[in-house]
Scaffold this motif. Structure first.
Motif, PDB file in Angstrom:
ATOM      1  N   ALA A   1     -17.844  -8.458  15.410  1.00  0.00           N
ATOM      2  CA  ALA A   1     -17.342  -8.270  16.774  1.00  0.00           C
ATOM      3  C   ALA A   1     -16.994  -9.612  17.412  1.00  0.00           C
ATOM      4  N   ASP A   2     -17.843 -10.611  17.226  1.00  0.00           N
ATOM      5  CA  ASP A   2     -17.586 -11.938  17.792  1.00  0.00           C
ATOM      6  C   ASP A   2     -16.310 -12.541  17.225  1.00  0.00           C
ATOM      7  N   ALA A   3     -16.056 -12.302  15.932  1.00  0.00           N
ATOM      8  CA  ALA A   3     -14.851 -12.838  15.295  1.00  0.00           C
ATOM      9  C   ALA A   3     -13.636 -11.935  15.519  1.00  0.00           C
ATOM     10  N   GLN A   4     -13.854 -10.819  16.194  1.00  0.00           N
ATOM     11  CA  GLN A   4     -12.792  -9.845  16.483  1.00  0.00           C
ATOM     12  C   GLN A   4     -12.171  -9.302  15.197  1.00  0.00           C
TER      13      GLN A   4
ATOM     14  N   VAL B   1     -14.726 -23.312   2.069  1.00  0.00           N
ATOM     15  CA  VAL B   1     -14.258 -21.929   2.115  1.00  0.00           C
ATOM     16  C   VAL B   1     -13.828 -21.424   0.742  1.00  0.00           C
ATOM     17  N   TRP B   2     -14.204 -20.173   0.448  1.00  0.00           N
ATOM     18  CA  TRP B   2     -13.747 -19.494  -0.770  1.00  0.00           C
ATOM     19  C   TRP B   2     -13.477 -18.038  -0.417  1.00  0.00           C
ATOM     20  N   ARG B   3     -12.477 -17.455  -1.065  1.00  0.00           N
ATOM     21  CA  ARG B   3     -12.288 -16.014  -0.920  1.00  0.00           C
ATOM     22  C   ARG B   3     -11.837 -15.415  -2.245  1.00  0.00           C
ATOM     23  N   SER B   4     -12.190 -14.177  -2.438  1.00  0.00           N
ATOM     24  CA  SER B   4     -11.941 -13.482  -3.694  1.00  0.00           C
ATOM     25  C   SER B   4     -10.450 -13.266  -3.920  1.00  0.00           C
TER      26      SER B   4
ATOM     27  N   ALA C   1      -6.481  -6.313   1.613  1.00  0.00           N
ATOM     28  CA  ALA C   1      -6.210  -5.828   2.968  1.00  0.00           C
ATOM     29  C   ALA C   1      -7.226  -6.363   3.968  1.00  0.00           C
ATOM     30  N   VAL C   2      -8.500  -6.307   3.608  1.00  0.00           N
ATOM     31  CA  VAL C   2      -9.531  -6.746   4.538  1.00  0.00           C
ATOM     32  C   VAL C   2      -9.552  -8.264   4.688  1.00  0.00           C
ATOM     33  N   LEU C   3      -9.124  -8.972   3.656  1.00  0.00           N
ATOM     34  CA  LEU C   3      -9.123 -10.439   3.700  1.00  0.00           C
ATOM     35  C   LEU C   3      -7.925 -11.010   4.452  1.00  0.00           C
ATOM     36  N   ARG C   4      -6.939 -10.198   4.704  1.00  0.00           N
ATOM     37  CA  ARG C   4      -5.667 -10.709   5.224  1.00  0.00           C
ATOM     38  C   ARG C   4      -5.850 -11.569   6.472  1.00  0.00           C
ATOM     39  N   ASP C   5      -6.702 -11.129   7.394  1.00  0.00           N
ATOM     40  CA  ASP C   5      -6.845 -11.849   8.656  1.00  0.00           C
ATOM     41  C   ASP C   5      -8.229 -12.462   8.869  1.00  0.00           C
ATOM     42  N   VAL C   6      -9.163 -12.217   7.956  1.00  0.00           N
ATOM     43  CA  VAL C   6     -10.545 -12.639   8.187  1.00  0.00           C
ATOM     44  C   VAL C   6     -10.658 -14.155   8.322  1.00  0.00           C
ATOM     45  N   ALA C   7     -10.068 -14.908   7.394  1.00  0.00           N
ATOM     46  CA  ALA C   7     -10.222 -16.364   7.417  1.00  0.00           C
ATOM     47  C   ALA C   7      -9.699 -16.956   8.718  1.00  0.00           C
ATOM     48  N   GLN C   8      -8.539 -16.484   9.151  1.00  0.00           N
ATOM     49  CA  GLN C   8      -7.957 -17.022  10.375  1.00  0.00           C
ATOM     50  C   GLN C   8      -8.771 -16.629  11.606  1.00  0.00           C
ATOM     51  N   LYS C   9      -9.274 -15.392  11.638  1.00  0.00           N
ATOM     52  CA  LYS C   9     -10.066 -14.954  12.791  1.00  0.00           C
ATOM     53  C   LYS C   9     -11.407 -15.671  12.854  1.00  0.00           C
ATOM     54  N   VAL C  10     -12.038 -15.881  11.717  1.00  0.00           N
ATOM     55  CA  VAL C  10     -13.278 -16.653  11.701  1.00  0.00           C
ATOM     56  C   VAL C  10     -13.014 -18.073  12.190  1.00  0.00           C
ATOM     57  N   PHE C  11     -11.911 -18.642  11.741  1.00  0.00           N
ATOM     58  CA  PHE C  11     -11.540 -20.015  12.082  1.00  0.00           C
ATOM     59  C   PHE C  11     -11.355 -20.174  13.594  1.00  0.00           C
ATOM     60  N   PHE C  12     -10.491 -19.318  14.172  1.00  0.00           N
ATOM     61  CA  PHE C  12     -10.128 -19.491  15.582  1.00  0.00           C
ATOM     62  C   PHE C  12     -11.060 -18.746  16.534  1.00  0.00           C
ATOM     63  N   ASN C  13     -11.413 -17.502  16.219  1.00  0.00           N
ATOM     64  CA  ASN C  13     -12.168 -16.679  17.154  1.00  0.00           C
ATOM     65  C   ASN C  13     -13.661 -16.970  17.139  1.00  0.00           C
ATOM     66  N   TYR C  14     -14.170 -17.453  15.993  1.00  0.00           N
ATOM     67  CA  TYR C  14     -15.613 -17.671  15.922  1.00  0.00           C
ATOM     68  C   TYR C  14     -15.968 -19.159  15.932  1.00  0.00           C
ATOM     69  N   ILE C  15     -15.514 -19.909  14.912  1.00  0.00           N
ATOM     70  CA  ILE C  15     -15.949 -21.305  14.806  1.00  0.00           C
ATOM     71  C   ILE C  15     -15.376 -22.166  15.928  1.00  0.00           C
ATOM     72  N   LEU C  16     -14.076 -22.124  16.118  1.00  0.00           N
ATOM     73  CA  LEU C  16     -13.462 -22.991  17.124  1.00  0.00           C
ATOM     74  C   LEU C  16     -13.933 -22.635  18.530  1.00  0.00           C
TER      75      LEU C  16
ATOM     76  N   TRP D   1      -4.955 -24.960   5.327  1.00  0.00           N
ATOM     77  CA  TRP D   1      -5.011 -25.889   6.452  1.00  0.00           C
ATOM     78  C   TRP D   1      -3.645 -26.116   7.073  1.00  0.00           C
ATOM     79  N   GLN D   2      -2.610 -26.156   6.268  1.00  0.00           N
ATOM     80  CA  GLN D   2      -1.266 -26.285   6.833  1.00  0.00           C
ATOM     81  C   GLN D   2      -0.958 -25.105   7.755  1.00  0.00           C
ATOM     82  N   ARG D   3      -1.340 -23.895   7.324  1.00  0.00           N
ATOM     83  CA  ARG D   3      -1.109 -22.707   8.148  1.00  0.00           C
ATOM     84  C   ARG D   3      -1.906 -22.769   9.444  1.00  0.00           C
TER      85      ARG D   3
END
Length: 219
Positions: A42-45, A104-107, A114-129, A149-151
């Motif tokens: 929920a925190d990471a949306q 960071v690693w992902r399968s 499908a579930v991984l498509r947005d997780v890394a970016q949402k964790v990056f911006f919505n949770y950690i940052l 990182w470029q993205r």
């Protein structure tokens, strides 16, 4: 200061154990039973399909508070799908919460695409940052680490965040104001030269002073 690894051979070696089913399952077992574990979807949306959980695990890697883990796990397959080890760094003379680095690693399993498509970016911006204000480029990355990182740097610019290029040998912090400037720095940031370990990228919610210096992080 830990170095930014961009050589594919080193990246593969670092994350090889997570690609082995038995070792991945062993990590899953240790994460889900950890004492300090909480669901942060929920925190990471992040809206996750049934069977998936996005977890934060404190104090498993070290008893101190200088790093924590984030993992997307699949309870049906008992596997780790996404793994992020966040290292808290210090920024000297800077009035903000600690900066962080990501391991960071992902399968690559298509079942999780499908579930991984947005997780890394949402964790990056919505949770950690959101919690630490500044993120430093990771010193140990996924196989597509430099492209990740470029993205994220490009996404940060689009979101109106602050992007910087930091050269440790000269302690120079270079503002990256737009995509054209980011494109022009590509060779310096993502080369495989011997001095690449002294170059870092930063994304920040706040404007950083030109004289900021980064303290070492013990591995």
């Amino acid at each position: 200061m830990p170095r930014l690894i961009v050589k594919d051979s080193e990246v593969v070696k670092i994350f090889a154990h997570l690609m082995v089913r038995e070792e991945n399952a062993r990590l899953y077992d240790s994460l889900v039973v950890a004492e300090a574990v909480s669901d942060i979807s929920a925190d990471a949306q992040c809206i996750l399909a049934p069977g998936y959980r996005l977890l934060r695990i404190n104090h498993r890697v070290r008893p101190s508070s200088d790093r924590f883990e984030i993992a997307l796990v699949n309870d049906l397959l008992k596997s780790v799908v996404y793994y992020n080890q966040v290292v808290i760094s210090n920024i000297v003379d800077l009035n903000c919460r600690p900066a962080t680095q990501n391991l960071v690693w992902r399968s690559a399993d298509s079942r999780h695409s499908a579930v991984l498509r947005d997780v890394a970016q949402k964790v990056f911006f919505n949770y950690i940052l959101n919690r630490y204000d500044v993120i430093l480029s990771d010193n140990q990355q996924t196989g597509e680490g430099k492209f990740f990182w470029q993205r994220q740097m490009s996404n940060a610019l689009a979101l109106g965040l602050h992007v910087y290029y930091y050269q440790m040998l000269t302690a120079s912090l270079i503002d990256v104001p737009d995509q054209d400037a980011l494109d022009s720095l590509s060779d310096q940031l993502w080369s495989e030269s011997d001095d690449q370990q002294y170059h870092l990228a930063l994304i920040s919610k706040i404007a950083l002073p030109a004289g900021v210096s980064l303290s070492p992080v013990e591995e």
